[in-house]
Scaffold this motif. Structure first.
Motif, short mmCIF file in Angstrom:
data_model
loop_
_atom_site.label_atom_id
_atom_site.label_comp_id
_atom_site.label_asym_id
_atom_site.label_seq_id
_atom_site.Cartn_x
_atom_site.Cartn_y
_atom_site.Cartn_z
N UNK A 1 9.80 5.68 -2.42
CA UNK A 1 9.30 7.00 -2.87
C UNK A 1 9.50 6.68 -4.53
N UNK A 2 10.73 6.15 -4.87
CA UNK A 2 10.94 5.96 -6.33
C UNK A 2 9.61 5.07 -6.95
N UNK B 1 0.18 16.93 9.42
CA UNK B 1 0.93 16.11 8.89
C UNK B 1 1.98 16.10 10.08
N UNK B 2 2.27 16.97 10.83
CA UNK B 2 3.39 16.85 11.97
C UNK B 2 2.76 15.83 12.84
N UNK B 3 1.09 16.11 13.35
CA UNK B 3 0.56 15.26 14.28
C UNK B 3 0.42 13.86 13.55
N UNK B 4 0.30 13.84 12.39
CA UNK B 4 0.34 12.39 11.64
C UNK B 4 1.70 11.53 11.77
N UNK B 5 2.66 12.44 11.58
CA UNK B 5 4.13 11.66 11.71
C UNK B 5 4.36 11.33 13.12
N UNK B 6 3.97 12.26 13.83
CA UNK B 6 4.27 11.86 15.60
C UNK B 6 3.48 10.63 15.97
N UNK B 7 2.21 10.58 15.47
CA UNK B 7 1.45 9.44 15.83
C UNK B 7 1.97 8.17 15.27
N UNK B 8 2.49 8.24 13.90
CA UNK B 8 2.99 6.98 13.56
C UNK B 8 4.37 6.64 14.16
N UNK C 1 0.69 -1.01 -0.10
CA UNK C 1 0.02 0.08 -0.12
C UNK C 1 0.73 1.38 -0.04
N UNK C 2 1.93 1.16 0.80
CA UNK C 2 2.61 2.42 0.91
C UNK C 2 3.16 3.50 -0.59
N UNK D 1 2.45 12.52 1.79
CA UNK D 1 2.50 11.02 2.06
C UNK D 1 4.02 10.52 2.57
N UNK D 2 4.90 11.41 2.65
CA UNK D 2 6.00 10.96 3.09
C UNK D 2 6.03 10.81 4.70
N UNK D 3 4.68 11.34 5.24
CA UNK D 3 4.69 11.14 6.64
C UNK D 3 4.78 9.68 6.93
N UNK D 4 4.37 8.74 6.00
CA UNK D 4 4.51 7.29 6.45
C UNK D 4 6.07 6.80 6.64
N UNK D 5 6.68 7.64 5.77
CA UNK D 5 8.13 6.90 5.72
C UNK D 5 9.11 7.36 6.91
#
Length: 605
Positions: A301-302, A252-259, A61-62, A76-80
């Motif tokens: 990402x590529x 986006x910051x909150x999402x990154x922190x959550x992950x 999925x990513x 979506x780079x927040x996932x990484x």
């Protein structure tokens, strides 16, 4: 040899390896079932952790989310960032201390540290909620992969995958799962990188996909970079620029922190560090896991960018070397007669891709029909709306080799890799659920005098039951694999991570505070998620539409875990300050976990 037979051979061979390893490493004791006898080499454990970690969400999925994101790929780079950053937290703040504690499960640590069977029970509830939510995405990944490559229905794919997991997880326990995951890591990393290398060579001439992402676009003579070409193509069709900045940096910051904190609080990841011989090995394992994970995550990402470009240029052939709209869209005749486009109908049959010739011109126009500029062009040319009506995120990585017309053996390898990723994480999650039920619930609360043989039997029965439940839930998941997984991260961030941090680094947080904090974090986060995604994920029961304009303060359900963690910390601290401090033996336990064995008092020199 036809593609189906090739898929069957490659996937069947890998399954035979997994089951063979499980038979060889069959668990004979509870220590082997829960923690592989605590004798796993740190490098192998790092590799197994990588497989346990890189689930269907990472493999399937990513890159698809990055590729097809409506707001562009950057957001979506927040996932990484979140998923890799979480391992730094885990290595520095949790893994060594939990390994020094020397027990088998996360709820067992919570119960002992907070001197309460109630705290342990709440830990079990949180663990099961997190793991069940997470495993839904894995079972969907299994179904999606089987549906395409073994030409069966998604439901049948789920049943086959469940049977395979049952065969090696129920009998092998952590010992069997660990060595199976080592093999699965090898399969999935090869399956992910080889197609990426081929595609990068085709599009940029670069052997390394990481460099290809920032390299020149070869079909146009290298005048544009790959990302510039992609930006040009998607914006010409009315879509958001692929490299566009996020419109909501706070979310986006909150999402990154959550992950990040969710990663550090995931039970099935934490228990991997109970399997190594020494405390130092736990930190070493986390470091090796980061290395093995980076081999895939730096390629993702590529893969996402190249998949989006290949898909778009397939439907607008003129876009390869010029402007997309300067030529005609792909024709239905080409889709039905050109062997290199056979994948289009194949994926359409799975239900993950859909198209419709709305204006009857024999062409399939793919564009953003919500864009005002494209609406004007459509009216001028007689188009009746976007005709590529569905592109599921979960198909992008699996279809990528076919879109790029790679050899059949590469396609078969990707099928094996996708299944390895989904099955490895599913097994780890099911083990976490099983150990919580058998070790923490049955032995810890219901029947403390149960024999080791009885506990081992209970663990295997619990594992079998968990597989049945996971399969049932996988038939009707609430979203695509990575989205469902992100919800599990939010729940872990709001419950397990705070209580572990406070348990290790605070002597004042007591059992009342820990229980209140976990419940507050769980309820707050779950309710917020249910308000937007439906109560208990039942379709149609959501209170608000899951759109940015409906989110409170712009915070999406995927990002709420970091706020839930703050709620947990705050409630735990407030309740602890109003109630009795922990007893001395608990304070001594905290000291023993935090201070290296044999360390003496500091002296002056």
């Amino acid at each position: 040899m036809d593609q189906f037979t090739l898929n069957l051979i490659v996937v069947g061979f890998t399954f035979a390896i997994y089951i063979g390893i499980a038979i060889w490493a069959r668990a004979g004791t509870t220590a082997e079932f829960y923690a592989a006898g605590q004798g796993v080499n740190p490098v192998l454990n790092g590799m197994a952790t990588g497989a346990d970690w890189m689930s269907a969400a990472s493999f399937i999925s990513m890159a698809g989310i990055i590729a097809m994101a409506g707001a562009g790929g950057y957001q979506q780079s927040a996932f990484l960032m979140g998923w890799t950053g979480g391992y730094v937290l885990l290595a520095l703040l949790l893994a060594p201390y939990l390994r020094k504690f020397g027990k088998f499960t996360v709820p067992e640590f919570i119960g002992d540290r907070f001197y309460s069977g109630g705290a342990r029970l709440v830990g079990v509830i949180c663990l099961i909620v997190i793991s069940v939510t997470y495993v839904i995405g894995q079972m969907r990944g299994v179904g999606v992969t089987f549906a395409r490559f073994l030409e069966v229905s998604t439901d049948t794919g789920l049943y086959i995958g469940a049977a395979i997991v049952f065969a090696y997880a129920v009998f092998g326990g952590m010992k069997g799962i660990t060595y199976t995951q080592v093999a699965q890591y090898v399969v999935l990393i090869i399956a992910y990188t080889i197609p990426a290398i081929f595609i990068s060579l085709n599009l940029t001439g670069s052997f390394l996909p990481q460099l290809g992402l920032i390299g020149s676009y070869a079909p146009s003579g290298g005048d544009l970079t790959l990302l510039s070409k992609l930006d040009t193509v998607v914006t010409e069709l009315g879509f958001t620029q692929y490299t566009a900045d996020t419109t909501n940096m706070f979310n986006m910051i909150l999402f990154t922190m959550s992950l990040m904190i969710g990663t550090a609080g995931l039970p099935h990841v934490i228990i991997r560090f109970f399997t190594v011989p020494k405390v130092a090995d736990a930190r070493s394992s986390a470091g090796w896991a980061l290395v093995f994970i980076a081999l895939l995550y730096t390629v993702a990402p590529a893969v996402g960018a190249m998949a989006r470009l290949n898909l778009t240029t397939t439907f607008w052939p003129n876009a390869v070397q010029g402007d997309a709209l300067a030529g005609d869209a792909i024709s239905l005749e080409a889709i039905n007669t050109d062997p290199s486009l056979a994948w289009v109908n194949t994926w359409k049959n799975t239900g993950l891709l859909a198209f419709e010739d709305k204006n009857g011109d024999g062409l399939i126009q793919y564009y953003n029909d919500a864009n005002a500029g494209m609406q004007a062009i459509a009216a001028e040319r007689g188009w009746a709306g976007n005709e590529l009506t569905k592109v599921d995120n979960d198909m992008m990585v699996l279809a990528n080799p076919e879109i790029a017309a790679l050899p059949g053996w590469v396609i078969a390898l990707v099928a094996a890799g996708g299944l390895a990723a989904a099955l490895s994480t599913a097994a780890g999650l099911l083990l976490a659920i099983s150990s919580a039920i058998s070790h923490d619930l049955i032995k810890g609360s219901i029947n403390p005098s149960i024999s080791e043989k009885g506990e081992l039997l209970a663990a295997r029965i619990a594992m079998g039951g968990a597989i049945v439940v996971a399969t049932y839930l996988g038939l009707n998941p609430p979203g695509f694999a990575a989205q469902v997984v992100a919800l599990a991260f939010g729940l872990a961030a709001a419950t397990i991570f705070p209580v572990l941090m406070m348990g290790i680094f605070s002597k004042r947080i007591n059992k009342e505070g820990a229980i209140a904090g976990m419940l507050a974090g769980l309820v707050f986060t779950a309710v917020y998620i249910f308000l937007y995604l439906g109560w208990f994920f039942i379709p149609g029961t959501n209170t608000y539409a899951n759109t940015p304009d409906q989110h409170f303060f712009g915070i999406s359900p995927l990002s709420i875990g970091s706020v839930g963690a703050v709620v947990n910390f705050g409630v735990a601290y407030a309740v602890s300050m109003m109630t009795k401090a922990p007893p001395q033996h608990v304070v001594d336990l905290i000291e023993s976990i935090r201070v290296p064995k044999g360390a003496g008092a500091a002296t002056g020199h």
